[in-house]
Write a protein that holds these residues in place. Structure first.
Motif, PDB file in Angstrom:
ATOM      1  N   UNK A  30      65.428  39.526  50.454  1.00 46.46           N
ATOM      2  CA  UNK A  30      64.361  38.627  50.713  1.00 46.46           C
ATOM      3  C   UNK A  30      64.041  38.029  49.323  1.00 46.46           C
ATOM      4  N   UNK A  31      64.234  38.792  48.096  1.00 48.26           N
ATOM      5  CA  UNK A  31      63.778  38.287  46.971  1.00 48.26           C
ATOM      6  C   UNK A  31      64.670  37.065  46.496  1.00 48.26           C
ATOM      7  N   UNK A  32      65.816  37.278  46.917  1.00 47.32           N
ATOM      8  CA  UNK A  32      66.938  36.264  46.507  1.00 47.32           C
ATOM      9  C   UNK A  32      66.608  35.000  47.249  1.00 47.32           C
ATOM     10  N   UNK A  33      65.954  35.390  48.531  1.00 49.31           N
ATOM     11  CA  UNK A  33      65.906  33.987  49.264  1.00 49.31           C
ATOM     12  C   UNK A  33      64.524  33.268  48.731  1.00 49.31           C
ATOM     13  N   UNK A  34      63.667  34.198  48.487  1.00 51.72           N
ATOM     14  CA  UNK A  34      62.501  34.032  48.022  1.00 51.72           C
ATOM     15  C   UNK A  34      62.746  32.787  46.449  1.00 51.72           C
ATOM     16  N   UNK A  35      63.675  33.244  45.637  1.00 49.01           N
ATOM     17  CA  UNK A  35      63.853  32.591  44.502  1.00 49.01           C
ATOM     18  C   UNK A  35      64.498  31.005  44.944  1.00 49.01           C
ATOM     19  N   UNK A  36      65.340  31.159  45.721  1.00 48.29           N
ATOM     20  CA  UNK A  36      65.913  29.928  46.337  1.00 48.29           C
ATOM     21  C   UNK A  36      64.838  28.894  46.628  1.00 48.29           C
ATOM     22  N   UNK A  37      64.098  29.523  47.727  1.00 47.88           N
ATOM     23  CA  UNK A  37      62.612  28.448  48.117  1.00 47.88           C
ATOM     24  C   UNK A  37      61.850  28.285  47.094  1.00 47.88           C
ATOM     25  N   UNK A  38      61.576  29.066  45.812  1.00 50.63           N
ATOM     26  CA  UNK A  38      60.927  28.584  44.970  1.00 50.63           C
ATOM     27  C   UNK A  38      61.490  27.549  43.869  1.00 50.63           C
ATOM     28  N   UNK A  39      62.959  27.639  44.029  1.00 50.29           N
ATOM     29  CA  UNK A  39      63.548  26.445  43.375  1.00 50.29           C
ATOM     30  C   UNK A  39      63.529  25.063  43.785  1.00 50.29           C
ATOM     31  N   UNK A  40      63.609  25.279  45.179  1.00 50.88           N
ATOM     32  CA  UNK A  40      63.344  24.147  46.144  1.00 50.88           C
ATOM     33  C   UNK A  40      61.846  23.696  45.825  1.00 50.88           C
ATOM     34  N   UNK A  41      60.991  24.397  46.008  1.00 48.53           N
ATOM     35  CA  UNK A  41      59.505  23.884  45.984  1.00 48.53           C
ATOM     36  C   UNK A  41      59.352  23.339  44.596  1.00 48.53           C
ATOM     37  N   UNK A  42      59.924  23.979  43.750  1.00 51.14           N
ATOM     38  CA  UNK A  42      59.493  23.375  42.022  1.00 51.14           C
ATOM     39  C   UNK A  42      60.173  22.077  42.102  1.00 51.14           C
ATOM     40  N   UNK A  43      61.416  21.737  42.518  1.00 51.67           N
ATOM     41  CA  UNK A  43      62.087  20.568  42.635  1.00 51.67           C
ATOM     42  C   UNK A  43      61.284  19.423  43.267  1.00 51.67           C
ATOM     43  N   UNK A  44      60.961  19.743  44.504  1.00 52.21           N
ATOM     44  CA  UNK A  44      60.088  18.980  45.327  1.00 52.21           C
ATOM     45  C   UNK A  44      58.665  18.639  44.630  1.00 52.21           C
ATOM     46  N   UNK A  45      57.845  19.808  43.825  1.00 50.61           N
ATOM     47  CA  UNK A  45      56.818  19.241  43.124  1.00 50.61           C
ATOM     48  C   UNK A  45      57.030  18.472  41.975  1.00 50.61           C
ATOM     49  N   UNK A  46      58.257  18.634  41.247  1.00 48.21           N
ATOM     50  CA  UNK A  46      58.546  17.820  40.183  1.00 48.21           C
ATOM     51  C   UNK A  46      58.515  16.232  40.561  1.00 48.21           C
ATOM     52  N   UNK A  47      59.285  16.308  41.790  1.00 49.43           N
ATOM     53  CA  UNK A  47      59.559  14.820  42.328  1.00 49.43           C
ATOM     54  C   UNK A  47      58.239  14.040  42.569  1.00 49.43           C
ATOM     55  N   UNK A  48      57.287  14.876  43.241  1.00 45.81           N
ATOM     56  CA  UNK A  48      56.017  14.305  43.656  1.00 45.81           C
ATOM     57  C   UNK A  48      55.263  13.926  42.231  1.00 45.81           C
TER      58      UNK A  48
END
Length: 414
Positions: A264-282
């Motif tokens: 679950x922690x690995x999945x969490x890191x991937x989701x965090x990466x996605x969220x960070x990228x989307x936040x940077x785009x916004x």
């Protein structure tokens, strides 16, 4: 329709300095946080109140009215005005969820109450989502639409980060009743802010869709999209892209982390990466306000995001998958925000609700239906082939955009 609240607004005021836009953004953010807390409370209450199968049914039941009624919600937004519909939706959610909180405090009504609550919220979302998409052009000048979409994207990221911990704390200290109550308070706050929002009058904003049946108005909206040189390919881009993206980005990540032993922690890191990228785009769009050659940029971003999506499926480690997730979030986040801004720019005001409802139907109504298909395909063919196939499908959306001359040359207003 909306003339009672439509007053002239300063045309050149930047959106991030416009108190009217900020009131709308505050209302949208608190409503999104309330949504997240509601989902946490519903999940916990369903798991504690019934069998695993019943809990899964409660969580899924809200998707059916959302998908079935979404197009009708667009007609309602155009007929009665998006402000009225958004305010009415928040009022209904506030009343229903506070009632549910009171019932849970008084007794344990059982799984049936949660199922009814999920159905009501799904139906309300079918009205709320198209109206939210139709509001920004009525809030600010056309040249600020890109910035507004960036601010909205940041609000979504903040709500995603904040809602789950708040919902968990509320459940821990007071059970589902307390969490439902907290969500109801946030909906009430959102309602107060929405009532204070003023609207900009738009051409053909009065009586544009009155007369005729709702079915006829829906048909008019679909014909309008089909005949539009920019909106027709843009809607197709959004639909194809999301159909390819949704499965790998959701159920695919769960299966990937399990098979690779990342947990679950690995999945969490991937989701965090996605969220960070989307936040940077916004953030990029919120700061810049306008991206030149928006039509071409959104299509190219989708293609690049699809390539990064395939990279997640082939990643040898959590670190590589997280980096790929960051790229996915950055590229698809920018592409998605530009799709929304272009939709609002090129849509006649009389059709904004219906056009938004069609796009939202694919992104939030139809796309989740592919989760079981993607999960079954991974079980048969494995992760890498399915991720590659879905990435190709998602990239096809960007290719459609690049191949359409009117969409490729589309610009946001200055």
């Amino acid at each position: 329709m909306t003339t009672a609240t439509a007053t002239p607004l300063a045309p050149d005021r930047p959106a991030h300095r416009d108190a009217n836009v900020l009131r709308w953004l505050g209302a949208y953010t608190t409503s999104m946080v309330g949504d997240g807390i509601y989902f946490v409370a519903l999940s916990w209450a369903a798991a504690r109140g019934g069998s695993p199968g019943q809990a899964g049914l409660v969580l899924a039941v809200g998707a059916f009215p959302r998908a079935a009624l979404m197009l009708g919600g667009g007609v309602v937004a155009d007929r009665f005005g998006p402000r009225r519909v958004v305010i009415g939706s928040d009022a209904v959610r506030c009343a229903v969820i506070l009632t549910a909180a009171a019932l849970l405090l008084a007794a344990s009504p059982g799984i049936w109450l949660l199922a009814v609550l999920a159905l009501v919220f799904g139906a309300v979302d079918a009205l709320f989502l198209p109206s939210v998409g139709a509001l920004p052009p009525r809030l600010t000048a056309p040249g600020q639409l890109g910035r507004v979409q960036g601010m909205r994207g940041l609000a979504q990221r903040i709500a995603t980060v904040v809602a789950a911990p708040l919902g968990g704390l509320a459940v821990a200290f007071g059970g589902p009743a307390a969490a439902f109550g907290a969500a109801g308070v946030l909906f009430a706050l959102s309602l107060v802010l929405l009532v204070a929002v003023r609207l900009r009058p738009l051409p053909a904003d009065d009586g544009a869709v009155r007369g005729g049946s709702a079915l006829r108005e829906l048909g008019d909206g679909l014909r309008y999209i089909r005949g539009h040189r920019v909106l027709a390919p843009l809607t197709l881009v959004a639909a194809v892209t999301e159909l390819g993206f949704a499965g790998p980005a959701n159920i695919g990540l769960v299966l990937l982390a399990d098979e690779r032993g990342w947990g679950a922690s690995g999945m969490g890191w991937i989701i965090a990466g996605f969220g960070s990228g989307a936040g940077l785009a916004a953030l990029l769009l919120a700061v810049r306000g306008r991206i030149p050659r928006a039509g071409a940029v959104q299509a190219a971003g989708i293609v690049a995001g699809a390539a990064a999506l395939a990279g997640i499926g082939f990643a040898p480690s959590v670190a590589v998958a997280t980096a790929a997730g960051l790229c996915v979030g950055l590229c698809t986040g920018l592409g998605g925000a530009l799709i929304a801004a272009l939709t609002q720019t090129f849509t006649d005001p009389a059709y904004l609700g219906r056009v938004t409802s069609v796009v939202t139907l694919f992104t939030m109504g139809v796309a989740p239906l592919c989760y079981p298909v993607v999960g079954a395909a991974i079980g048969v063919w494995g992760l890498e082939p399915v991720y590659a196939a879905c990435a190709v499908l998602s990239a096809a959306g960007g290719v459609i955009g690049l191949c359409s001359g009117p969409l490729r040359r589309a610009e946001l207003p200055r």
